[in-house]
Design a protein around this motif. Structure first.
Motif, PDB file in Angstrom:
ATOM      1  N   ILE A 261      28.294  -3.657  90.676  1.00  0.00           N
ATOM      2  CA  ILE A 261      28.338  -2.232  91.029  1.00  0.00           C
ATOM      3  C   ILE A 261      29.648  -1.651  90.539  1.00  0.00           C
ATOM      4  CG2 ILE A 261      28.199  -0.543  92.889  1.00  0.00           C
ATOM      5  CD1 ILE A 261      26.824  -2.746  94.563  1.00  0.00           C
ATOM      6  N   GLY A 262      29.573  -0.766  89.548  1.00  0.00           N
ATOM      7  CA  GLY A 262      30.783  -0.115  89.059  1.00  0.00           C
ATOM      8  C   GLY A 262      31.381   0.790  90.111  1.00  0.00           C
ATOM      9  N   LEU A 263      32.689   0.939  90.092  1.00  0.00           N
ATOM     10  CA  LEU A 263      33.354   1.738  91.119  1.00  0.00           C
ATOM     11  C   LEU A 263      32.900   3.197  91.080  1.00  0.00           C
ATOM     12  CD1 LEU A 263      36.973   0.262  90.916  1.00  0.00           C
ATOM     13  CD2 LEU A 263      35.018  -0.464  92.314  1.00  0.00           C
ATOM     14  N   SER A 264      32.477   3.672  89.916  1.00  0.00           N
ATOM     15  CA  SER A 264      31.994   5.053  89.832  1.00  0.00           C
ATOM     16  C   SER A 264      30.601   5.214  90.443  1.00  0.00           C
ATOM     17  CB  SER A 264      31.975   5.511  88.373  1.00  0.00           C
ATOM     18  OG  SER A 264      31.076   4.716  87.605  1.00  0.00           O
ATOM     19  N   SER A 265      29.934   4.100  90.762  1.00  0.00           N
ATOM     20  CA  SER A 265      28.572   4.158  91.308  1.00  0.00           C
ATOM     21  C   SER A 265      28.515   3.757  92.775  1.00  0.00           C
ATOM     22  CB  SER A 265      27.649   3.234  90.500  1.00  0.00           C
ATOM     23  OG  SER A 265      27.624   3.605  89.153  1.00  0.00           O
ATOM     24  N   LEU A 266      29.649   3.637  93.425  1.00  0.00           N
ATOM     25  CA  LEU A 266      29.647   3.157  94.817  1.00  0.00           C
ATOM     26  C   LEU A 266      28.775   4.025  95.710  1.00  0.00           C
ATOM     27  CD1 LEU A 266      33.372   2.093  95.438  1.00  0.00           C
ATOM     28  CD2 LEU A 266      31.374   0.650  95.041  1.00  0.00           C
ATOM     29  N   GLU A 267      28.787   5.328  95.486  1.00  0.00           N
ATOM     30  CA  GLU A 267      28.024   6.212  96.377  1.00  0.00           C
ATOM     31  C   GLU A 267      26.528   5.921  96.289  1.00  0.00           C
ATOM     32  OE1 GLU A 267      27.373  10.987  97.235  1.00  0.00           O
ATOM     33  OE2 GLU A 267      29.110  10.279  96.104  1.00  0.00           O
ATOM     34  N   ASP A 268      26.028   5.593  95.111  1.00  0.00           N
ATOM     35  CA  ASP A 268      24.596   5.315  94.961  1.00  0.00           C
ATOM     36  C   ASP A 268      24.206   3.984  95.601  1.00  0.00           C
ATOM     37  OD1 ASP A 268      23.645   7.596  93.218  1.00  0.00           O
ATOM     38  OD2 ASP A 268      25.286   6.816  91.997  1.00  0.00           O
ATOM     39  N   PHE A 269      25.173   3.122  95.851  1.00  0.00           N
ATOM     40  CA  PHE A 269      24.916   1.834  96.498  1.00  0.00           C
ATOM     41  C   PHE A 269      25.585   1.762  97.864  1.00  0.00           C
ATOM     42  CE2 PHE A 269      24.355   1.089  91.993  1.00  0.00           C
ATOM     43  CZ  PHE A 269      23.235   0.273  91.943  1.00  0.00           C
ATOM     44  N   ARG A 270      25.841   2.933  98.449  1.00  0.00           N
ATOM     45  CA  ARG A 270      26.590   2.986  99.697  1.00  0.00           C
ATOM     46  C   ARG A 270      25.892   2.252 100.833  1.00  0.00           C
ATOM     47  NH1 ARG A 270      24.094   7.683  98.578  1.00  0.00           N
ATOM     48  NH2 ARG A 270      22.681   8.589 100.127  1.00  0.00           N
ATOM     49  N   ASN A 271      24.552   2.163 100.782  1.00  0.00           N
ATOM     50  CA  ASN A 271      23.825   1.604 101.927  1.00  0.00           C
ATOM     51  C   ASN A 271      23.981   0.095 102.075  1.00  0.00           C
ATOM     52  OD1 ASN A 271      22.737   3.954 103.120  1.00  0.00           O
ATOM     53  ND2 ASN A 271      21.204   4.086 101.483  1.00  0.00           N
ATOM     54  N   ILE A 272      24.548  -0.593 101.072  1.00  0.00           N
ATOM     55  CA  ILE A 272      24.832  -2.021 101.273  1.00  0.00           C
ATOM     56  C   ILE A 272      26.329  -2.270 101.412  1.00  0.00           C
ATOM     57  CG2 ILE A 272      22.766  -2.848 100.082  1.00  0.00           C
ATOM     58  CD1 ILE A 272      24.575  -3.522  97.674  1.00  0.00           C
TER      59      ILE A 272
ATOM     60  N   GLY B  54      31.225  -8.676  97.556  1.00  0.00           N
ATOM     61  CA  GLY B  54      32.678  -8.654  97.551  1.00  0.00           C
ATOM     62  C   GLY B  54      33.219  -8.191  96.215  1.00  0.00           C
ATOM     63  N   PRO B  55      34.539  -8.022  96.126  1.00  0.00           N
ATOM     64  CA  PRO B  55      35.154  -7.566  94.873  1.00  0.00           C
ATOM     65  C   PRO B  55      35.098  -8.651  93.804  1.00  0.00           C
ATOM     66  CG  PRO B  55      36.849  -8.129  96.474  1.00  0.00           C
ATOM     67  CD  PRO B  55      35.539  -8.225  97.203  1.00  0.00           C
TER      68      PRO B  55
ATOM     69  N   VAL C 101      34.685  -4.556  89.805  1.00  0.00           N
ATOM     70  CA  VAL C 101      33.406  -4.080  90.317  1.00  0.00           C
ATOM     71  C   VAL C 101      33.196  -4.681  91.701  1.00  0.00           C
ATOM     72  CG1 VAL C 101      32.324  -3.832  88.038  1.00  0.00           C
ATOM     73  CG2 VAL C 101      32.168  -6.015  89.251  1.00  0.00           C
ATOM     74  N   ILE C 102      32.132  -4.250  92.354  1.00  0.00           N
ATOM     75  CA  ILE C 102      31.649  -4.926  93.552  1.00  0.00           C
ATOM     76  C   ILE C 102      30.489  -5.809  93.125  1.00  0.00           C
ATOM     77  CG2 ILE C 102      30.628  -4.665  95.838  1.00  0.00           C
ATOM     78  CD1 ILE C 102      33.476  -3.693  95.705  1.00  0.00           C
ATOM     79  N   ARG C 103      30.579  -7.100  93.395  1.00  0.00           N
ATOM     80  CA  ARG C 103      29.526  -8.041  93.033  1.00  0.00           C
ATOM     81  C   ARG C 103      28.719  -8.374  94.272  1.00  0.00           C
ATOM     82  NH1 ARG C 103      30.302 -10.042  88.014  1.00  0.00           N
ATOM     83  NH2 ARG C 103      28.800 -11.690  88.442  1.00  0.00           N
ATOM     84  N   ALA C 104      27.385  -8.375  94.100  1.00  0.00           N
ATOM     85  CA  ALA C 104      26.512  -8.662  95.234  1.00  0.00           C
ATOM     86  C   ALA C 104      25.360  -9.545  94.795  1.00  0.00           C
ATOM     87  CB  ALA C 104      25.971  -7.366  95.839  1.00  0.00           C
ATOM     88  N   GLN C 105      24.939 -10.445  95.687  1.00  0.00           N
ATOM     89  CA  GLN C 105      23.743 -11.260  95.489  1.00  0.00           C
ATOM     90  C   GLN C 105      22.708 -10.815  96.518  1.00  0.00           C
ATOM     91  OE1 GLN C 105      24.534 -15.456  95.706  1.00  0.00           O
ATOM     92  NE2 GLN C 105      25.767 -15.477  93.844  1.00  0.00           N
ATOM     93  N   LEU C 106      21.563 -10.359  96.023  1.00  0.00           N
ATOM     94  CA  LEU C 106      20.496  -9.866  96.876  1.00  0.00           C
ATOM     95  C   LEU C 106      19.302 -10.795  96.762  1.00  0.00           C
ATOM     96  CD1 LEU C 106      20.642  -6.106  95.744  1.00  0.00           C
ATOM     97  CD2 LEU C 106      22.081  -7.265  97.444  1.00  0.00           C
ATOM     98  N   VAL C 107      18.594 -10.985  97.883  1.00  0.00           N
ATOM     99  CA  VAL C 107      17.423 -11.862  97.902  1.00  0.00           C
ATOM    100  C   VAL C 107      16.240 -11.118  98.500  1.00  0.00           C
ATOM    101  CG1 VAL C 107      16.469 -14.046  98.724  1.00  0.00           C
ATOM    102  CG2 VAL C 107      18.903 -13.900  98.131  1.00  0.00           C
TER     103      VAL C 107
END
Length: 572
Positions: free
Chosen positions: A52-63, A108-109, A132-138
């Motif tokens: 997740i790019g820092l400029s896109s945090l708002e679009d991924f705010r729910n996680i 996490g970062p 970026v923010i890195r996330a693993q989703l299942v």
């Protein structure tokens, strides 16, 4: 040997083993999207690796954790509620119209993965990668369920994505949009596909074929998936999920023998038998194709194999055809290409249109020819040139004798004859005499023609022809070393059999160096080599520039390269 090694690089390093520079390809802007999602689908469900790019945090705010959520300017909301919204609407995966429940395994970062702008594959150097923010989703599938289709939803942010089904890439990197539907083929994930054409990966065909038409050979290349070929010939793969290294030599041998009896080729109306040059397992990307060497464990679903057949020729043919004769319910469309000097002409074969045909429409085909190198000065002319000082002295003496006798009123006949003879000899020596220490223009022509002929010698296919042509331009130990080492280096450059072809040698400058010997000269020469190689449907272009010191010597009645020392090389 060091000079020889550098010389070999002059000949063929313009075609590296990976052939990394191929035909012009578009930069993939989705790789540069603000965020990247990689979907991995197997029997357990879907796992997503998310950057997740820092400029896109708002679009991924729910996680995002509560602290970041509030810092983005939103009122506090329960994380459980926000996650439900995220997995159902923001980045959801639907099966039969219902969102799969998902959870965050890790977040996490981290640093963004820097990727190739065409293929999306990670670059070898990751210095200065942005944060970026890195996330693993299942997204688990319901117990015992293997859905036939999944549908994706996407946030408003630009999101580049790629999906893998059981390890097989379904698409090249593209932008994700809501509503994309992925049909899953659980029997063979190679055939899993999206419902929109622009998401089809470039190399989605399980079989393809290419015909290359050159002056001294026709070449047929076939790329085929062992898992598909197993339906025609037993490769020992039934019930397997991988191809271990120990099985690969036997599979290559069986594939070569089987393909030798299929896809028959006709040249100028006559059936011809090809020589099987190589069979290799391949790794193929948007920018390169390479033989997998050393061998490694391969996943059966994604493994591909390439076979090359060669049909030697003495001249450019007028027509070449290849008939494709492997068809079943899976194989209904075969990408093919006929490649000549004008470039590749891609098309498709189908059961009702099964013949690839090439006709010679080249108006002015380039036929490799050897340059006529200026001959060294003939022995009698060399002798005249060497005797010029003596003739000049004798002519002066003869003239002086004549003038002396003229003043003393003595007999003039002998003195006149002597003066005339040696004056005539001097003039003849000036006009016809020569030496083998050429000046700038002459040396440039000789060196340019020799370099041209050295490169042209490797246009021929038969070793005897190559050696004979090369021997016209190179002498001494350098001849044998160049011939043997270059043939060996071609095996590396071929990547399974395609031979590098030099198209043009351009001499940029020649400086004649001091040389004491009468039958040789030395130069420092700057030249550029332009070449190409046709392989797996592409024409790869490359140019290199070189600076070297050459010694050219008389060998019999010919000028030949005798020594070479490379000073500088530059890839353009």
């Amino acid at each position: 040997m060091a000079s020889l090694t550098r010389f070999l690089s002059l000949l063929f390093c313009i075609f590296p083993a990976s052939l990394a520079l191929a035909d012009a390809l578009m930069v993939n802007r989705s790789v540069e999207a603000s965020s990247i999602a990689q979907y991995y689908i197997d029997e357990r469900g879907v796992q997503v690796e998310l950057e997740i790019g820092l400029s896109s945090l708002e679009d991924f705010r729910n996680i995002m954790p509560d602290a970041i959520y509030r810092k983005l300017g939103y009122d506090a909301a329960p994380l459980e509620q926000r996650l439900s919204t995220f997995f159902s609407k923001d980045l959801g995966i639907l099966v039969e119209g219902e969102s799969l429940p998902g959870y965050v395994r890790d977040i996490g970062p981290g640093n963004r993965v820097l990727r190739d702008p065409i293929t999306g594959t990670p670059l070898p150097i990751q210095d200065d990668a942005p944060q970026v923010i890195r996330a693993q989703l299942v997204y688990p599938f319901p117990m015992g369920s293997l859905p036939a289709e999944v549908v994706f939803t996407a946030p408003r942010a630009d999101l580049g994505f790629v999906a893998y089904h059981k390890g097989v890439a379904v698409n090249d990197y593209r932008y994700l949009a809501s509503g994309y539907k992925l049909t899953l083929d659980w029997e063979d994930p190679w055939y899993s596909s999206f419902n929109t054409r622009n998401l089809a990966r470039q190399y989605s065909a399980p079989m393809s074929a290419f015909i290359y038409v050159e002056n001294f050979e026709v070449r047929k290349e076939v790329i085929i998936r062992p898992k598909d070929l197993q339906r025609w010939v037993d490769l020992g793969l039934a019930g397997r999920s991988d191809i271990p290294v120990a099985m690969q030599p036997g599979i290559r041998e069986t594939v070569g023998e089987f393909l030798s009896r299929h896809q028959p080729v006709n040249i100028d109306g006559k059936p011809v038998e090809g020589v099987l040059e190589s069979v290799n397992f391949l790794e193929r990307t948007l920018t390169s194709s390479r033989v997998i060497d050393p061998p490694e464990l391969l996943q059966l679903d994604s493994a591909i194999i390439g076979a090359i057949f060669v049909y030697p020729r003495s001249e450019l043919p007028q027509q070449v055809t290849m008939d494709w004769n492997l068809w079943d319910e899976r194989i209904q469309r075969i990408p093919v290409s006929a490649v000549d000097q004008a470039g590749p002409l891609p098309s498709f074969l189908e059961p009702d249109w099964r013949t690839l045909k090439w006709s010679n429409y080249l108006k002015n085909p380039e036929v490799p020819t050897l340059a006529v190198v200026e001959s060294p000065v003939q022995a009698w002319r060399l002798l005249l040139g060497q005797l010029l000082p003596l003739f000049a002295v004798l002519a002066v003496i003869g003239i002086a004798w004549f003038l002396y006798n003229l003043g003393k009123r003595k007999s003039l006949a002998l003195a006149a004859a002597t003066a005339t003879l040696f004056t005539t000899a001097s003039v003849a020596a000036i006009q016809l005499g020569g030496n083998n220490s050429p000046q700038q223009e002459r040396a440039s022509a000789i060196v340019g023609d020799l370099l041209h002929n050295v490169y042209r010698s490797f246009d021929y296919r038969e070793e005897a022809d190559i050696y004979d042509v090369l021997a016209q331009s190179v002498s001494g130990e350098l001849l044998t070393d160049i011939f043997l080492e270059t043939k060996r280096s071609l095996v590396l450059a071929n990547q399974g059999g395609a031979e590098a072809k030099v198209k043009d040698v351009q001499v940029n400058g020649v400086e004649v160096l001091p040389e004491e010997a009468a039958d040789s000269f030395s130069v420092e020469v700057d030249w550029t080599v332009h070449g190409s190689v046709g392989h797996w449907g592409h024409i790869h272009q490359r140019s290199n520039r070189y600076l070297a010191r050459l010694r050219v010597a008389v060998d019999g009645a010919l000028w030949k390269l005798q020594e070479m020392s490379v000073l500088q090389e530059e890839r353009l």
